[in-house]
Design an enzyme around this catalytic site. Structure first.
Site, PDB file in Angstrom:
ATOM      1  N   HIS A  99       7.011  -5.495   3.912  1.00  0.00           N
ATOM      2  CA  HIS A  99       7.434  -4.167   4.353  1.00  0.00           C
ATOM      3  C   HIS A  99       6.713  -3.129   3.507  1.00  0.00           C
ATOM      4  O   HIS A  99       6.914  -3.049   2.292  1.00  0.00           O
ATOM      5  CB  HIS A  99       8.948  -4.016   4.191  1.00  0.00           C
ATOM      6  CG  HIS A  99       9.448  -2.645   4.545  1.00  0.00           C
ATOM      7  ND1 HIS A  99       9.329  -2.110   5.810  1.00  0.00           N
ATOM      8  CD2 HIS A  99      10.067  -1.697   3.791  1.00  0.00           C
ATOM      9  CE1 HIS A  99       9.847  -0.896   5.820  1.00  0.00           C
ATOM     10  NE2 HIS A  99      10.303  -0.626   4.615  1.00  0.00           N
TER      11      HIS A  99
ATOM     12  N   LYS B 154       7.070   6.395   2.122  1.00  0.00           N
ATOM     13  CA  LYS B 154       5.806   5.643   2.251  1.00  0.00           C
ATOM     14  C   LYS B 154       4.959   6.166   3.409  1.00  0.00           C
ATOM     15  O   LYS B 154       3.765   6.422   3.250  1.00  0.00           O
ATOM     16  CB  LYS B 154       6.101   4.148   2.456  1.00  0.00           C
ATOM     17  CG  LYS B 154       6.858   3.496   1.314  1.00  0.00           C
ATOM     18  CD  LYS B 154       7.033   2.012   1.525  1.00  0.00           C
ATOM     19  CE  LYS B 154       7.903   1.672   2.732  1.00  0.00           C
ATOM     20  NZ  LYS B 154       9.304   2.118   2.578  1.00  0.00           N
TER      21      LYS B 154
ATOM     22  N   ASP C 223       4.734   0.270   8.096  1.00  0.00           N
ATOM     23  CA  ASP C 223       6.028  -0.405   8.225  1.00  0.00           C
ATOM     24  C   ASP C 223       5.949  -1.906   7.955  1.00  0.00           C
ATOM     25  O   ASP C 223       6.653  -2.429   7.106  1.00  0.00           O
ATOM     26  CB  ASP C 223       6.644  -0.147   9.604  1.00  0.00           C
ATOM     27  CG  ASP C 223       8.100  -0.593   9.644  1.00  0.00           C
ATOM     28  OD1 ASP C 223       8.836  -0.236   8.704  1.00  0.00           O
ATOM     29  OD2 ASP C 223       8.485  -1.303  10.574  1.00  0.00           O
TER      30      ASP C 223
ATOM     31  N   ARG D  53       3.158   5.644 -19.640  1.00  0.00           N
ATOM     32  CA  ARG D  53       2.504   6.954 -19.749  1.00  0.00           C
ATOM     33  C   ARG D  53       1.049   6.839 -20.179  1.00  0.00           C
ATOM     34  O   ARG D  53       0.307   7.814 -20.130  1.00  0.00           O
ATOM     35  CB  ARG D  53       3.273   7.847 -20.732  1.00  0.00           C
ATOM     36  CG  ARG D  53       4.691   8.135 -20.240  1.00  0.00           C
ATOM     37  CD  ARG D  53       5.438   9.057 -21.179  1.00  0.00           C
ATOM     38  NE  ARG D  53       4.843  10.388 -21.235  1.00  0.00           N
ATOM     39  CZ  ARG D  53       5.347  11.392 -21.934  1.00  0.00           C
ATOM     40  NH1 ARG D  53       6.457  11.214 -22.641  1.00  0.00           N
ATOM     41  NH2 ARG D  53       4.758  12.567 -21.932  1.00  0.00           N
TER      42      ARG D  53
END
Length: 311
Positions: free
Chosen positions: A138, A159, A177, A243
Site C-alpha cells: 500500500h 501520499k 494506492d 537530524r
C-alpha cells in the site's frame, strides 16, 4: 496460482506447434531451461523433467547417430507427464520418434527459427520476469530524477497529494494506492501498477483523476526499479527524528533490503520538496558524495584543532 503456461511461450515467441497440442496449457514452474545432451546419451538419473527442454543442432546431431531402438527409447523418456514443452531451435527437422512420443504423452513440441543460445537467453529472461517472487504494498511509486521512490504511510497521511505535487513538478507517476512489486534479481525490485488503476490518482475531496490525461504521457511510466522507500508519518513531538542522516534504516521487501527514510508530516512542511531533495541526496550518496559524513569529518577536525589550541 499458475503464472505461465506453454501457450504463452508459443504466442510470445511466435513458435510453430509441431505436435502434442493437447498439452498446450501445461504449467511452467521454473525459469531454468534444460538442454538434454547427457540424456540423449542415455543418462536420465537426474533428468529435470519439469523444465522446458531445448533441442539444438548439437543434441539432434548426436541423436542421428543412435540406433532406431535407442532413438525411440530416448524420446519416450524425454516426454513425461510434467514436461511443459520440448522446443527445437534453428528451424531443424523434428525427429519422427519425437512426434510419436509427444503425441502419446501430450507434450507440446514447438519449433523456433532462432539460434539455440539466443533463444535460450530470451526465453530465460522472459520466464524469470514472469516467475519472479511478487508482493503488493500500500503506497505510491514515483520516478524522481531517475530514482524510484516508494512513498508509504497510513491512510490519509497525504501520499497521493504529495504524488500529485511531484507530478506537477515534472516527475512521473508509476502507481497510486497499490504497488505491485516483483523481485527480478537478488537486489532488484520492480514496481508496477495494477491494470485497473493505472495512471489514476485518488485525491480526497477531489476524487479520482487521470494523470496521463491531465499532464500528458510524460507524467507517467509503466514500471520502475524501487531504490528508496520514504515513510510518511504524522509528527510526534515525543519522537526523536534523525537530524544528520548518518543512520541508514533499511526496509525488507521480499528478499531485498531497500534504504528507508522516515519523514514526519505537519502543517507548513512541503513534503514534495523534501522527498525531491531526498531523491537527489540518495543519488549523490550512490556517487560517493555524503554530506552528513563530510560534516561529521569537518566537525571532528574543528574539535581536534580546538583541543590542540588549548594545549
Amino acid at each position: 496460482m499458475v503464472k505461465v503456461r506453454t501457450k504463452e511461450i508459443l504466442e510470445k515467441f511466435h513458435l510453430e506447434l509441431m505436435s502434442g497440442e493437447e498439452g498446450i496449457n501445461r504449467p511452467i514452474t521454473t525459469s531454468d531451461i534444460s538442454r538434454p545432451g547427457i540424456e540423449m546419451a542415455g543418462y536420465f538419473e537426474f533428468y529435470p523433467a519439469e523444465r522446458i527442454q531445448l533441442l539444438g543442432k548439437t543434441e539432434l546431431s548426436f541423436f542421428e547417430e543412435l540406433t532406431p531402438s535407442e532413438r525411440m527409447s530416448r524420446m519416450e523418456q524425454l516426454c513425461t507427464d510434467i514436461t511443459p514443452a520440448i522446443i527445437v531451435t534453428r528451424g531443424l527437422e523434428v525427429p519422427q520418434e519425437l512426434f510419436e512420443a509427444s503425441e502419446r504423452e501430450s507434450v507440446p513440441v514447438l519449433r523456433s527459427g532462432m539460434k539455440t543460445t539466443r533463444f535460450s537467453s530470451r526465453l530465460t529472461n522472459f520466464l524469470e520476469s514472469k516467475l519472479a517472487p511478487t508482493t503488493a504494498v500500500h503506497g505510491v511509486l514515483v520516478d524522481i530524477y531517475g530514482v524510484g521512490v516508494l512513498i508509504t504511510g497510513k491512510s490519509g497521511v497525504g501520499k497521493s497529494e504529495t504524488a500529485l505535487e511531484l507530478v506537477k513538478r515534472g516527475h512521473r507517476l508509476v502507481a497510486d494506492d497499490c504497488v505491485e512489486i516483483r523481485q527480478e534479481d537478488q537486489d532488484t525490485l520492480v514496481g508496477t501498477s495494477p491494470e485497473l488503476i493505472e495512471h489514476l490518482l485518488e485525491i480526497r475531496g477531489l476524487g479520482i483523476i487521470n494523470v496521463m490525461t491531465l499532464f500528458g504521457a510524460g507524467a507517467v511510466r509503466s514500471n520502475k526499479k524501487i531504490s528508496l522507500v520514504i515513510s510518511l508519518e504524522n509528527w510526534d513531538s515525543q519522537k526523536q527524528y534523525d537530524r544528520l542522516g548518518l543512520d541508514e534504516e533499511k526496509m525488507k521487501i521480499i528478499d531485498t533490503d531497500v534504504t528507508k527514510l522516515t519523514i514526519p508530516v505537519r502543517p507548513g512542511r512541503n513534503i514534495a520538496v523534501i522527498i525531491e531533495v531526498a531523491a537527489m541526496n540518495f543519488r549523490l550518496k550512490r556517487m560517493g558524495v555524503n554530506a552528513a559524513q563530510q560534516f561529521t569529518e569537518r566537525l571532528s577536525e574543528v574539535i581536534e584543532e580546538g583541543e590542540h589550541e588549548d594545549i
